[in-house]
Design an enzyme around this catalytic site. Sequence first.
Site, PDB file in Angstrom:
ATOM      1  N   ASP A  59       1.507  -3.011  -0.743  1.00 15.70           N
ATOM      2  CA  ASP A  59       0.836  -4.316  -0.740  1.00 15.70           C
ATOM      3  C   ASP A  59      -0.402  -4.262  -1.630  1.00 15.70           C
ATOM      4  OD1 ASP A  59       0.778  -6.985   1.075  1.00 15.70           O
ATOM      5  OD2 ASP A  59      -1.258  -6.365   0.536  1.00 15.70           O
ATOM      6  N   LYS A  73      -0.410 -10.706  -5.351  1.00 13.92           N
ATOM      7  CA  LYS A  73      -0.893 -12.049  -4.978  1.00 13.92           C
ATOM      8  C   LYS A  73      -1.657 -12.737  -6.113  1.00 13.92           C
ATOM      9  CE  LYS A  73      -1.663  -9.828  -0.517  1.00 13.92           C
ATOM     10  NZ  LYS A  73      -2.323  -8.530  -0.634  1.00 13.92           N
ATOM     11  N   TYR A 109      -7.609  -7.203  -5.963  1.00 12.96           N
ATOM     12  CA  TYR A 109      -8.051  -5.859  -5.553  1.00 12.96           C
ATOM     13  C   TYR A 109      -8.442  -4.990  -6.756  1.00 12.96           C
ATOM     14  CZ  TYR A 109      -5.589  -7.116  -1.184  1.00 12.96           C
ATOM     15  OH  TYR A 109      -5.135  -7.744  -0.057  1.00 12.96           O
ATOM     16  N   HIS A 128      -2.713 -16.051  -2.586  1.00 11.99           N
ATOM     17  CA  HIS A 128      -3.608 -15.206  -1.779  1.00 11.99           C
ATOM     18  C   HIS A 128      -4.391 -16.022  -0.745  1.00 11.99           C
ATOM     19  CE1 HIS A 128      -5.891 -11.145  -2.134  1.00 11.99           C
ATOM     20  NE2 HIS A 128      -5.933 -11.575  -0.907  1.00 11.99           N
TER      21      HIS A 128
HETATM   22  N1  LIG Z   1      -4.022 -11.341   2.293  1.00  6.54           N
HETATM   23  C1  LIG Z   1      -5.278 -11.080   2.519  1.00  6.54           C
HETATM   24  O1  LIG Z   1      -6.173 -11.943   2.402  1.00  6.54           O
HETATM   25  C2  LIG Z   1      -5.658  -9.706   2.987  1.00  6.54           C
HETATM   26  C3  LIG Z   1      -6.926  -9.489   3.538  1.00  6.54           C
HETATM   27  C4  LIG Z   1      -7.224  -8.208   3.975  1.00  6.54           C
HETATM   28  C5  LIG Z   1      -6.289  -7.186   3.850  1.00  6.54           C
HETATM   29  N2  LIG Z   1      -5.079  -7.412   3.276  1.00  6.54           N
HETATM   30  C6  LIG Z   1      -4.057  -6.336   3.123  1.00  6.54           C
HETATM   31  O2  LIG Z   1      -3.918  -5.669   4.384  1.00  6.54           O
HETATM   32  C7  LIG Z   1      -4.191  -4.276   4.228  1.00  6.54           C
HETATM   33  C8  LIG Z   1      -4.788  -3.697   5.492  1.00  6.54           C
HETATM   34  O3  LIG Z   1      -5.953  -4.379   5.885  1.00  6.54           O
HETATM   35  P1  LIG Z   1      -7.395  -3.698   5.899  1.00  6.54           P
HETATM   36  O4  LIG Z   1      -7.438  -2.710   4.814  1.00  6.54           O
HETATM   37  O5  LIG Z   1      -8.389  -4.784   5.941  1.00  6.54           O
HETATM   38  O6  LIG Z   1      -7.502  -3.039   7.319  1.00  6.54           O
HETATM   39  P2  LIG Z   1      -6.759  -1.939   8.230  1.00  6.54           P
HETATM   40  O7  LIG Z   1      -5.514  -1.478   7.595  1.00  6.54           O
HETATM   41  O8  LIG Z   1      -6.722  -2.550   9.584  1.00  6.54           O
HETATM   42  O9  LIG Z   1      -7.837  -0.783   8.259  1.00  6.54           O
HETATM   43  C9  LIG Z   1      -8.049   0.071   7.178  1.00  6.54           C
HETATM   44  C10 LIG Z   1      -9.194   0.991   7.558  1.00  6.54           C
HETATM   45  O10 LIG Z   1      -8.804   1.777   8.686  1.00  6.54           O
HETATM   46  C11 LIG Z   1      -8.930   3.162   8.408  1.00  6.54           C
HETATM   47  N3  LIG Z   1      -7.737   3.787   8.998  1.00  6.54           N
HETATM   48  C12 LIG Z   1      -6.463   3.755   8.528  1.00  6.54           C
HETATM   49  N4  LIG Z   1      -5.638   4.394   9.357  1.00  6.54           N
HETATM   50  C13 LIG Z   1      -6.387   4.840  10.378  1.00  6.54           C
HETATM   51  C14 LIG Z   1      -6.092   5.588  11.540  1.00  6.54           C
HETATM   52  N5  LIG Z   1      -4.856   5.986  11.809  1.00  6.54           N
HETATM   53  N6  LIG Z   1      -7.119   5.895  12.381  1.00  6.54           N
HETATM   54  C15 LIG Z   1      -8.378   5.479  12.101  1.00  6.54           C
HETATM   55  N7  LIG Z   1      -8.731   4.780  11.005  1.00  6.54           N
HETATM   56  C16 LIG Z   1      -7.732   4.461  10.152  1.00  6.54           C
HETATM   57  C17 LIG Z   1      -8.992   3.272   6.907  1.00  6.54           C
HETATM   58  O11 LIG Z   1      -9.829   4.346   6.520  1.00  6.54           O
HETATM   59  P3  LIG Z   1      -9.231   5.593   5.667  1.00  6.54           P
HETATM   60  O12 LIG Z   1      -8.757   5.040   4.369  1.00  6.54           O
HETATM   61  O13 LIG Z   1     -10.414   6.480   5.523  1.00  6.54           O
HETATM   62  O14 LIG Z   1      -8.142   6.201   6.495  1.00  6.54           O
HETATM   63  C18 LIG Z   1      -9.619   1.946   6.492  1.00  6.54           C
HETATM   64  O15 LIG Z   1     -11.027   2.026   6.535  1.00  6.54           O
HETATM   65  C19 LIG Z   1      -5.118  -4.257   3.020  1.00  6.54           C
HETATM   66  O16 LIG Z   1      -5.233  -2.957   2.469  1.00  6.54           O
HETATM   67  C20 LIG Z   1      -4.462  -5.265   2.121  1.00  6.54           C
HETATM   68  O17 LIG Z   1      -3.338  -4.696   1.480  1.00  6.54           O
HETATM   69  C21 LIG Z   1      -4.749  -8.676   2.866  1.00  6.54           C
END
Ligand SMILES: NC(=O)c1ccc[n+]([C@@H]2O[C@H](COP(=O)([O-])OP(=O)(O)OC[C@H]3O[C@@H](n4cnc5c(N)ncnc54)[C@H](OP(=O)(O)O)[C@@H]3O)[C@@H](O)[C@H]2O)c1
Length: 351
Positions: free
Chosen positions: A70, A104, A75, A137
């Site tokens: 994704d 996106k 990004y 997006h």
């Molecule tokens: N469409 C949109 O508007 C939108 C908005 C936000 C996000 N997204 C997409 O959704 C994806 C995920 O969302 P997100 O990045 O906001 O949040 P997330 O996946 O909920 O959290 C990521 C964070 O959690 C940590 N993490 C990952 N696995 C872990 C585990 N097993 N235990 C503890 N900590 C852990 C990571 O740190 P480390 O890297 O240090 O492990 C990172 O800081 C994004 O990367 C993006 O592709 C889309």
Amino acid sequence: MKKVCSLIWLTFIAISYFCRGLQSVSEIPNFPLNNGKKIPSIGYGTWMANGQDLENALEVALEDGYRYIDTAFLYGNEKVVGKVLNRWITDGKLKREDLYILTKLPPSGNRPEGVSKYLKKSLENLQLDYVDMYLIHVPFAFNEIGDNLFPFHSNKTINMDSSTDLKAIWKEMEKQVDAGLTKGIGLSNYNETQIKKVLEYSRIKPCTLQIELHPYLQQNKLVEFCKKNEILVIAYSPLGSPGLTKFFENFQKKIDRPDILGDSTLKAIAAKYSKTTAQVLLRFFTQNGIVPIPKSTNPSRIKMNIEIFDFQLNDQEMNEIKALDKGQRLLNFSELFDGIDKHPEYPFKSQ
Ligand SMILES: NC(=O)c1ccc[n+]([C@@H]2O[C@H](COP(=O)([O-])OP(=O)(O)OC[C@H]3O[C@@H](n4cnc5c(N)ncnc54)[C@H](OP(=O)(O)O)[C@@H]3O)[C@@H](O)[C@H]2O)c1
């Protein structure tokens, strides 16, 4: 003799790579989409990752069996994603059709003439002929000012384009499917009213809706609406986005983010299965027909996050997690982009 030995060794490595590839792919169940294609039931999120960190992490993720990557033009990391994908494809470790690549349309390209322009830029960055899914997006738009992805006025408000015509944009999205540049099209951060309108005027239905979903924000009404209309839901920030605080600091903003992974209900369920709370959450989503896309650049967390297909939550545990919902949104965009809540298509007006 030495030559024969190394030939045997090389053959052995090639076979084990091949078998590993097959095993990884078959381990991850897919969900069907309304365009006749399938999407892996868990993906790899890339927001807030870039450069060598992302390159290394993607290598690990692909080795571990992630196939849905994704990304987004916003990004700024598509070139890194493209570099790694290209390496895997040219090395023969994966075929293009083994991968599921989603990107996106950025808010600064959110107008009819921006759709083809930005999709082509993304394809060039990703070194691909097509993506599997192209999403709008956000339903709001910024003015396009050079290459500035986040155009702020001098008074720190966002330079928004209020003339957004979502129907005209969708018509252009459909043309990208016709042109073979994307296999499917979808939405992100749209509310139910906006999606209903898309369903009314669409010739090609949205396949997916990507929204913020974690135990403290479950958006059940919206998820049910999507299921009824055969729109697959993708959960972003499924772990409660622990990296969000740092991201906000880049914009000189502070947020009060709850520690969802430390929730006592989740901890108790995790202990029962000898799993982490993150694994319980990711399992919760896939078991509910939703695709979570956790982001991590840490090799052991990348691996753990996909090891969720060897246990099953029972009804009581699913209900306990459902009961954690507080309607608590982490990202409403207006804390980041001052003034965006005044945009006519701002999606979270009533919340
Ligand atoms: N469409 C949109 O508007 C939108 C908005 C936000 C996000 N997204 C997409 O959704 C994806 C995920 O969302 P997100 O990045 O906001 O949040 P997330 O996946 O909920 O959290 C990521 C964070 O959690 C940590 N993490 C990952 N696995 C872990 C585990 N097993 N235990 C503890 N900590 C852990 C990571 O740190 P480390 O890297 O240090 O492990 C990172 O800081 C994004 O990367 C993006 O592709 C889309």
